[in-house]
Enzyme design. Structure first.
Site, PDB file in Angstrom:
ATOM      1  N   ASP A 170      -2.159  -4.903  -0.464  1.00 54.25           N
ATOM      2  CA  ASP A 170      -1.817  -6.265  -0.033  1.00 54.25           C
ATOM      3  C   ASP A 170      -2.622  -6.735   1.179  1.00 54.25           C
ATOM      4  O   ASP A 170      -3.014  -7.911   1.255  1.00 54.25           O
ATOM      5  CB  ASP A 170      -0.305  -6.462   0.149  1.00 54.25           C
ATOM      6  N   GLN A 180       0.825  -1.212   0.000  1.00 46.23           N
ATOM      7  CA  GLN A 180       0.000   0.000   0.000  1.00 46.23           C
ATOM      8  C   GLN A 180       0.863   1.268   0.000  1.00 46.23           C
ATOM      9  O   GLN A 180       2.048   1.218   0.349  1.00 46.23           O
ATOM     10  CB  GLN A 180      -0.878   0.024   1.253  1.00 46.23           C
ATOM     11  N   HIS A 181       0.232   2.366  -0.334  1.00 40.67           N
ATOM     12  CA  HIS A 181       0.710   3.748  -0.106  1.00 40.67           C
ATOM     13  C   HIS A 181       1.833   4.260  -1.007  1.00 40.67           C
ATOM     14  O   HIS A 181       2.059   5.469  -1.058  1.00 40.67           O
ATOM     15  CB  HIS A 181       1.201   3.969   1.339  1.00 40.67           C
TER      16      HIS A 181
END
Ligand SMILES: Nc1ncnc2c1ncn2[C@@H]1O[C@H](COP(=O)(O)OP(=O)(O)O)[C@@H](O)[C@H]1O
Ligand SMILES: O=C(CO)[C@@H](O)[C@H](O)COP(=O)(O)O
Length: 469
Positions: free
Chosen positions: A231, A73-74
């Site tokens: 994920d 992520q991110h």
């Protein structure tokens, strides 16, 4: 659809994994993996190369009718007008954006305003903070950025031939800091606040909406691309998490999360109010220090993972008072990006490899126990997954730290499996993902270790005070 295969990808921090499963039964047909480079700044082309390698090691995409990518992520992926990557991506665990996150929180009027706006209070991990860092430190790169997306968005777009629109899903969008899970809409005002501009953003797909098709050069026939997700959202799908379950994942990050029917917003910032990949929500607490704490302890003791397990299980519960606070990469929850790790309670008696190994496992698990508690749920089941859950010491010690029995599903690639299930959902249609048979998880239990959480809390408070000086 009989006989159709689906491919699920997990492009996570340390590696890329590909599983190929039967779309109807979920049976594993073949799989492959490839390593990602070290570091918290990675050029997306390296993920692409690892994905190609992992697909090849999985025996290629023959027979695959649909595919889906789950990703860490991110991560901030910036593209210019020609679709080229502007600079290497800053990953979720890159803490250079900590000051930018603090500034953004203040500028909007405090943590509660962010929690209300997007369900989460940004810390260094969030894309929005990375974009502010970019605007401040690399203004030329910020100006060249005409599109911003996340690792899984970019890989899905590349699989489709790197042309046309970029897409994302609710789960991954909810980790940007400029998409509201409750409203189901972008907050471009917050993107503008961070970057001083509003680059094009990926279209947010519905849970089983098609993202495109695999570019003809990459495979035979038509391979449909599912939306993909973050994920952790994929892990929830892969492990079949139901309301009442808490999943604890021990990968590069440590996460504790639950599937919820309603959005959440925690002004303390501990719980991120993410969306999931099914149209529901995924409150999640994330730590920066998980499986790599065990890697570091094994390195320090010059032993293998298996020997570390043996040592940790030889050490007494509570490690005779030796406490390891595992802030080896700073920490995210609690928000201490500049913190370092520490050892407390070192005496002649506790200065043994077994005590140190035990303290490393317990310290890492205490951080996750705090994460579990922060969710504020009375879990029906606690499921333990991720690379670190392959450790026998972790499995056996976890119940004694968490205060709950834990269930360990058969070791597997649950993120990639969740992505594969998403691909099967795209093929099958319908309001819910297809049911796949799951093996029986192994049950671990043990009595809580007296005084351990209290000693850890004290040592962590000292580490926190030192980091803030
Ligand atoms: N048997 C084991 N015991 C302890 N740690 C393990 C074991 N197997 C793998 N790991 C650790 O798991 C981590 C990778 O987990 P994974 O969930 O794949 O991470 P990520 O998804 O973040 O890339 C590595 O740090 C690795 O050392
Ligand atoms: O930032 C988060 C969750 O918010 C991390 O969980 C990343 O999504 C990376 O995951 P792993 O590579 O550790 O699986």
């Amino acid at each position: 659809m009989s006989g159709a295969l689906v491919a699920g990808v997990d492009s996570s921090t340390q590696s890329c994994k590909v599983v190929i499963r039967d779309a109807r039964s979920g049976a594993l047909v073949r799989q492959g993996r490839a390593a990602h480079p070290e570091g918290t700044e990675v050029h997306p082309e390296r993920w692409w190369a690892a994905l190609q390698e992992a697909i090849e090691r999985a025996g290629g995409l023959d027979g695959v009718a649909a595919m889906s990518v789950a990703g860490q992520q991110h991560g901030m992926v910036c593209l210019d007008e020609s679709g080229d990557v502007v600079r290497p991506a800053l990953l979720w665990n890159d803490t250079r954006s900590a000051g930018a996150a603090r500034d953004l929180v203040d500028e909007l009027g405090g943590p509660a305003r962010w929690a209300e706006a997007v369900g989460s209070v940004p810390v260094a991990a969030f894309t929005v903070a990375k974009l502010r860092w970019l605007a401040e430190h690399e203004p030329d790169n910020a100006r060249s950025t005409t599109r911003v997306c996340l690792p899984h968005d970019w890989l899905t777009w590349r699989l489709a031939g790197a042309s046309g629109e970029i897409t994302t899903d609710r789960g991954d969008a909810s980790g940007t800091g400029y998409w509201s899970p409750a409203a189901g809409a972008y907050r471009t005002d917050l993107l503008e606040l961070a970057l001083g501009a509003t680059p094009e953003l990926p279209r947010v797909l519905a849970p089983a909406e098609q993202a495109g098709t695999l570019a003809p050069a990459l495979g035979e026939g038509t391979v449909r691309l599912a939306p993909g997700t973050g994920d952790n959202m994929a892990a929830a799908l892969g492990v079949g998490a139901r309301p009442g379950d808490v999943v604890v994942s021990i990968g590069t990050s440590g996460t504790a999360f639950a599937v919820a029917d309603t959005p959440s917003s925690d002004p303390s910032g501990a719980v991120a109010g993410f969306a999931d990949a099914t149209g529901r929500f995924l409150p999640l607490v994330c730590t920066l220090n998980a499986a790599r704490v065990l890697d570091a302890a094994a390195r320090l003791l010059r032993v293998t993972r298996e020997e570390l397990d043996e040592l940790a299980l030889q050490g007494p519960p509570g490690a005779g008072g030796l406490v390891l606070v595992p802030y080896l990469e700073g920490e995210r929850t609690p928000n201490l990006p500049e913190a370092t790790g520490s050892l407390r309670g070192l005496t002649l008696a506790t200065a043994t490899p077994a005590h140190l190994a035990r303290a490393a496992v317990e310290g890492m698990l205490c951080g996750l126990a705090d994460a579990l508690d922060a969710l504020g749920l009375e879990p029906r089941r606690v499921l333990l997954i991720g690379g670190g859950a392959r450790s026998e010491a972790v499995r056996r010690i976890a119940p004694t730290v968490f205060g709950y029995p834990v269930l360990v599903p058969e070791p597997g690639e649950y993120v990639a499996d969740g992505a594969a299930r998403q691909a099967a959902w795209l093929l099958a249609g319908g309001p819910e993902p297809p049911e796949w048979a799951a093996g029986e998880p192994v049950h671990y239990e043990g009595p809580p270790t007296p005084g351990l959480r209290e000693r850890y809390a004290e040592a962590a408070a000292t580490a926190s005070a030192t980091a803030q000086v």
